[in-house]
Design a protein around this motif. Structure first.
Motif, PDB file in Angstrom:
ATOM      1  N   ILE A 114     -26.283  11.261  -1.611  1.00 11.63           N
ATOM      2  CA  ILE A 114     -27.143  10.077  -1.705  1.00 11.63           C
ATOM      3  C   ILE A 114     -27.665   9.692  -0.320  1.00 11.63           C
ATOM      4  CG2 ILE A 114     -27.252   7.654  -2.422  1.00 11.63           C
ATOM      5  CD1 ILE A 114     -24.946   8.253  -4.367  1.00 11.63           C
ATOM      6  N   VAL A 115     -26.811   9.897   0.687  1.00 13.48           N
ATOM      7  CA  VAL A 115     -27.201   9.550   2.056  1.00 13.48           C
ATOM      8  C   VAL A 115     -28.371  10.405   2.544  1.00 13.48           C
ATOM      9  CG1 VAL A 115     -26.468   9.700   4.472  1.00 13.48           C
ATOM     10  CG2 VAL A 115     -24.996   8.594   2.792  1.00 13.48           C
ATOM     11  N   LEU A 116     -28.398  11.681   2.171  1.00 12.25           N
ATOM     12  CA  LEU A 116     -29.402  12.608   2.702  1.00 12.25           C
ATOM     13  C   LEU A 116     -30.836  12.083   2.571  1.00 12.25           C
ATOM     14  CD1 LEU A 116     -28.101  16.155   1.715  1.00 12.25           C
ATOM     15  CD2 LEU A 116     -28.211  15.157   3.982  1.00 12.25           C
ATOM     16  N   PRO A 117     -31.303  11.751   1.361  1.00 12.00           N
ATOM     17  CA  PRO A 117     -32.691  11.250   1.263  1.00 12.00           C
ATOM     18  C   PRO A 117     -32.872   9.876   1.912  1.00 12.00           C
ATOM     19  CG  PRO A 117     -31.604  11.125  -0.871  1.00 12.00           C
ATOM     20  CD  PRO A 117     -30.702  11.905   0.025  1.00 12.00           C
ATOM     21  N   LEU A 118     -31.845   9.017   1.836  1.00  8.81           N
ATOM     22  CA  LEU A 118     -31.961   7.696   2.452  1.00  8.81           C
ATOM     23  C   LEU A 118     -32.094   7.813   3.973  1.00  8.81           C
ATOM     24  CD1 LEU A 118     -29.288   5.629   0.436  1.00  8.81           C
ATOM     25  CD2 LEU A 118     -31.778   5.526   0.226  1.00  8.81           C
ATOM     26  N   ALA A 119     -31.278   8.668   4.573  1.00  4.66           N
ATOM     27  CA  ALA A 119     -31.342   8.855   6.023  1.00  4.66           C
ATOM     28  C   ALA A 119     -32.689   9.464   6.424  1.00  4.66           C
ATOM     29  CB  ALA A 119     -30.191   9.738   6.493  1.00  4.66           C
ATOM     30  N   HIS A 120     -33.179  10.383   5.628  1.00  7.85           N
ATOM     31  CA  HIS A 120     -34.464  11.010   5.925  1.00  7.85           C
ATOM     32  C   HIS A 120     -35.587   9.974   5.975  1.00  7.85           C
ATOM     33  CE1 HIS A 120     -37.414  14.278   6.038  1.00  7.85           C
ATOM     34  NE2 HIS A 120     -38.115  13.614   5.140  1.00  7.85           N
ATOM     35  N   ILE A 121     -35.525   8.995   5.100  1.00 10.00           N
ATOM     36  CA  ILE A 121     -36.579   7.974   5.014  1.00 10.00           C
ATOM     37  C   ILE A 121     -36.409   6.894   6.077  1.00 10.00           C
ATOM     38  CG2 ILE A 121     -37.557   6.145   3.560  1.00 10.00           C
ATOM     39  CD1 ILE A 121     -36.762   7.873   1.125  1.00 10.00           C
ATOM     40  N   PHE A 122     -35.154   6.436   6.269  1.00  9.01           N
ATOM     41  CA  PHE A 122     -34.924   5.235   7.081  1.00  9.01           C
ATOM     42  C   PHE A 122     -34.383   5.499   8.480  1.00  9.01           C
ATOM     43  CE2 PHE A 122     -34.558   3.708   2.641  1.00  9.01           C
ATOM     44  CZ  PHE A 122     -35.584   2.767   2.655  1.00  9.01           C
ATOM     45  N   VAL A 123     -33.922   6.714   8.764  1.00  5.72           N
ATOM     46  CA  VAL A 123     -33.358   7.027  10.083  1.00  5.72           C
ATOM     47  C   VAL A 123     -34.104   8.226  10.666  1.00  5.72           C
ATOM     48  CG1 VAL A 123     -31.264   7.591  11.374  1.00  5.72           C
ATOM     49  CG2 VAL A 123     -31.105   6.216   9.290  1.00  5.72           C
ATOM     50  N   ALA A 170     -20.450   2.504  -6.703  1.00  5.82           N
ATOM     51  CA  ALA A 170     -19.664   2.363  -5.477  1.00  5.82           C
ATOM     52  C   ALA A 170     -20.096   3.416  -4.454  1.00  5.82           C
ATOM     53  CB  ALA A 170     -18.178   2.507  -5.781  1.00  5.82           C
ATOM     54  N   ALA A 171     -20.325   4.650  -4.922  1.00  3.32           N
ATOM     55  CA  ALA A 171     -20.791   5.707  -4.027  1.00  3.32           C
ATOM     56  C   ALA A 171     -22.158   5.361  -3.442  1.00  3.32           C
ATOM     57  CB  ALA A 171     -20.856   7.036  -4.780  1.00  3.32           C
ATOM     58  N   ALA A 172     -23.057   4.860  -4.282  1.00  7.75           N
ATOM     59  CA  ALA A 172     -24.385   4.469  -3.804  1.00  7.75           C
ATOM     60  C   ALA A 172     -24.289   3.319  -2.806  1.00  7.75           C
ATOM     61  CB  ALA A 172     -25.267   4.074  -4.990  1.00  7.75           C
ATOM     62  N   SER A 173     -23.352   2.413  -3.035  1.00 12.65           N
ATOM     63  CA  SER A 173     -23.157   1.285  -2.132  1.00 12.65           C
ATOM     64  C   SER A 173     -22.694   1.765  -0.758  1.00 12.65           C
ATOM     65  CB  SER A 173     -22.131   0.314  -2.733  1.00 12.65           C
ATOM     66  OG  SER A 173     -21.955  -0.819  -1.925  1.00 12.65           O
ATOM     67  N   TYR A 174     -21.758   2.706  -0.727  1.00 12.44           N
ATOM     68  CA  TYR A 174     -21.311   3.277   0.543  1.00 12.44           C
ATOM     69  C   TYR A 174     -22.475   3.927   1.286  1.00 12.44           C
ATOM     70  CZ  TYR A 174     -16.275   2.780  -0.347  1.00 12.44           C
ATOM     71  OH  TYR A 174     -15.022   2.286  -0.556  1.00 12.44           O
ATOM     72  N   ALA A 175     -23.322   4.645   0.548  1.00 15.19           N
ATOM     73  CA  ALA A 175     -24.463   5.315   1.168  1.00 15.19           C
ATOM     74  C   ALA A 175     -25.407   4.297   1.813  1.00 15.19           C
ATOM     75  CB  ALA A 175     -25.203   6.155   0.127  1.00 15.19           C
ATOM     76  N   CYS A 176     -25.685   3.215   1.097  1.00 15.43           N
ATOM     77  CA  CYS A 176     -26.570   2.175   1.636  1.00 15.43           C
ATOM     78  C   CYS A 176     -25.981   1.534   2.886  1.00 15.43           C
ATOM     79  CB  CYS A 176     -26.829   1.103   0.571  1.00 15.43           C
ATOM     80  SG  CYS A 176     -27.841   1.660  -0.811  1.00 15.43           S
ATOM     81  N   SER A 177     -24.666   1.332   2.891  1.00 16.70           N
ATOM     82  CA  SER A 177     -24.032   0.680   4.041  1.00 16.70           C
ATOM     83  C   SER A 177     -24.170   1.508   5.310  1.00 16.70           C
ATOM     84  CB  SER A 177     -22.553   0.412   3.751  1.00 16.70           C
ATOM     85  OG  SER A 177     -21.793   1.613   3.781  1.00 16.70           O
ATOM     86  N   SER A 178     -24.145   2.835   5.176  1.00 17.29           N
ATOM     87  CA  SER A 178     -24.255   3.677   6.366  1.00 17.29           C
ATOM     88  C   SER A 178     -25.648   3.590   6.984  1.00 17.29           C
ATOM     89  CB  SER A 178     -23.903   5.131   6.028  1.00 17.29           C
ATOM     90  OG  SER A 178     -24.863   5.683   5.139  1.00 17.29           O
ATOM     91  N   ILE A 179     -26.667   3.452   6.143  1.00  9.00           N
ATOM     92  CA  ILE A 179     -28.033   3.313   6.657  1.00  9.00           C
ATOM     93  C   ILE A 179     -28.184   1.963   7.361  1.00  9.00           C
ATOM     94  CG2 ILE A 179     -30.471   3.302   6.061  1.00  9.00           C
ATOM     95  CD1 ILE A 179     -29.042   5.987   5.619  1.00  9.00           C
ATOM     96  N   ILE A 180     -27.654   0.910   6.752  1.00  5.02           N
ATOM     97  CA  ILE A 180     -27.714  -0.427   7.359  1.00  5.02           C
ATOM     98  C   ILE A 180     -27.040  -0.427   8.721  1.00  5.02           C
ATOM     99  CG2 ILE A 180     -26.873  -2.807   7.145  1.00  5.02           C
ATOM    100  CD1 ILE A 180     -27.190  -2.464   4.085  1.00  5.02           C
ATOM    101  N   THR A 181     -25.888   0.209   8.819  1.00  2.00           N
ATOM    102  CA  THR A 181     -25.139   0.245  10.069  1.00  2.00           C
ATOM    103  C   THR A 181     -25.900   0.989  11.160  1.00  2.00           C
ATOM    104  OG1 THR A 181     -23.059   0.178   8.834  1.00  2.00           O
ATOM    105  CG2 THR A 181     -22.944   0.923  11.129  1.00  2.00           C
ATOM    106  N   ARG A 182     -26.500   2.112  10.788  1.00  3.72           N
ATOM    107  CA  ARG A 182     -27.255   2.904  11.767  1.00  3.72           C
ATOM    108  C   ARG A 182     -28.455   2.124  12.313  1.00  3.72           C
ATOM    109  NH1 ARG A 182     -26.602   7.269  15.177  1.00  3.72           N
ATOM    110  NH2 ARG A 182     -28.590   8.317  15.516  1.00  3.72           N
ATOM    111  N   ARG A 183     -29.086   1.314  11.477  1.00  2.00           N
ATOM    112  CA  ARG A 183     -30.295   0.591  11.874  1.00  2.00           C
ATOM    113  C   ARG A 183     -29.999  -0.764  12.532  1.00  2.00           C
ATOM    114  NH1 ARG A 183     -35.211   2.157   9.860  1.00  2.00           N
ATOM    115  NH2 ARG A 183     -35.896  -0.022   9.869  1.00  2.00           N
ATOM    116  N   ALA A 184     -28.733  -1.141  12.615  1.00  2.00           N
ATOM    117  CA  ALA A 184     -28.378  -2.421  13.241  1.00  2.00           C
ATOM    118  C   ALA A 184     -28.657  -2.383  14.740  1.00  2.00           C
ATOM    119  CB  ALA A 184     -26.904  -2.729  12.996  1.00  2.00           C
ATOM    120  N   PRO A 185     -28.950  -3.537  15.350  1.00  2.00           N
ATOM    121  CA  PRO A 185     -29.184  -3.582  16.802  1.00  2.00           C
ATOM    122  C   PRO A 185     -27.927  -3.170  17.567  1.00  2.00           C
ATOM    123  CG  PRO A 185     -29.925  -5.606  15.740  1.00  2.00           C
ATOM    124  CD  PRO A 185     -29.143  -4.855  14.720  1.00  2.00           C
TER     125      PRO A 185
END
Length: 299
Positions: A114-123, A170-185
């Motif tokens: 789930i992280v793979l496409p999210l990271a590609h778009i947002f990171v 729950a798995a999708a929630s974990y994936a979203c949290s990693s993107i949020i953390t990476r994009r934090a100041p």
């Protein structure tokens, strides 16, 4: 040489895999004495208390509430706390009452996919490549081999499909949290982790009080299990995952999820006297091969 993530981050994800692999066993003990929401609330509150004390003793404290990036930092901390702690802990604790443990393991292995496409778009620095996708799919195949077809055998409960949905969310929630953390100041990892758990504690305690009321019994076994969950797979794990995400990226962190079923089996064999499954070594080989394929190696 290790991949560009560095030896320190490889060690961190190995430790994360071990911490999370043991957590399923302790969740089973904890939900024998508390509701799913209270298991989540207590473990998060313990973790938040520990990290807040640690940050103040270290002289860093919580993130500034008045600086130019304060609002962004605290919103990011709220996102991490909710999506990495409050939501998935409650969903998994509840879902494990209605699905097989094998299915729970497979659902956690879906996090990196789930992280793979999210990271590609947002990171921008964590783009999806063919090599990375193939490696992650090989790793997932290793997890599926380890857990086996029994993961998808019905548990016999009437709302099993809802329990499976809870695990996937729950798995999708974990994936979203990693993107949020990476994009934090930019902010101290320790301070950010403490702030996230503090926010998660407020949310999870509020939900537990609203839906389940105040616990009336505190059996020693579930209390000790919940204490362990708060100190290690929550407090320590949050520090580790924030460090890995900020330094190596969300996709790299996802590799830790492929270890979770492996560690679950290892702990089951060594601590609970369970029989070692014959597919353990071939599955481990597939997972390690997938990790190798997914990473860029340097001389």
């Amino acid at each position: 040489m290790f991949a560009q993530a560095g030896l320190k981050n490889w060690g961190r994800i190995l430790l994360l895999g071990a911490l999370w692999g043991a957590s399923f066993m302790f969740i089973e003990f904890a939900i024998a004495g508390f509701t799913a929401l209270w298991v989540a609330a207590i473990r998060i509150t313990i973790a938040a208390s520990v990290l807040c004390v640690v940050t103040y003793l270290a002289g860093t404290g919580l993130p500034d509430t008045r600086g130019p990036n304060a609002r962004h930092i605290w919103l990011s901390a709220l996102g991490l706390g909710v999506f990495a702690n409050a939501v998935p802990f409650a969903l998994l604790s509840w879902g494990q009452g209605y699905v097989t443990s094998g299915f729970a393991g497979v659902s956690m292995a879906a996090v990196p996919l789930i992280v793979l496409p999210l990271a590609h778009i947002f990171v921008p620095s964590d783009r999806l490549t063919v090599r990375k996708a193939i490696g992650f799919l090989i790793g997932f195949a290793g997890v599926a081999l380890l857990v086996g077809k029994d993961a998808f055998v019905s548990s016999g409960t009437q709302i099993e499909s809802v329990g499976r949905l809870a695990c996937f969310l729950a798995a999708a929630s974990y994936a979203c949290s990693s993107i949020i953390t990476r994009r934090a100041p930019p902010v101290s990892h320790r301070s950010f982790s403490a702030a996230a758990l503090l926010m998660a504690s407020a949310v999870s305690v509020g939900l537990a009080l609203w839906f389940d009321g105040v616990p009336t019994e505190f059996p020693i076994g579930p209390v000790l299990a919940t204490l362990y969950l708060g100190l290690f797979p929550t407090a320590l794990a949050t520090l580790l995952l924030v460090s890995v995400i900020r330094e190596a990226g969300p996709s790299f962190l996802g590799l830790s999820n492929y270890q979770v079923p492996i560690w679950s089996v290892v702990f089951g064999v060594t601590l609970l006297g369970e029989t070692m499954p014959p597919q353990l070594l071939p599955a481990l080989g597939l997972i390690l091969f997938g990790v190798a394929v997914s990473q860029k190696w340097r001389a």
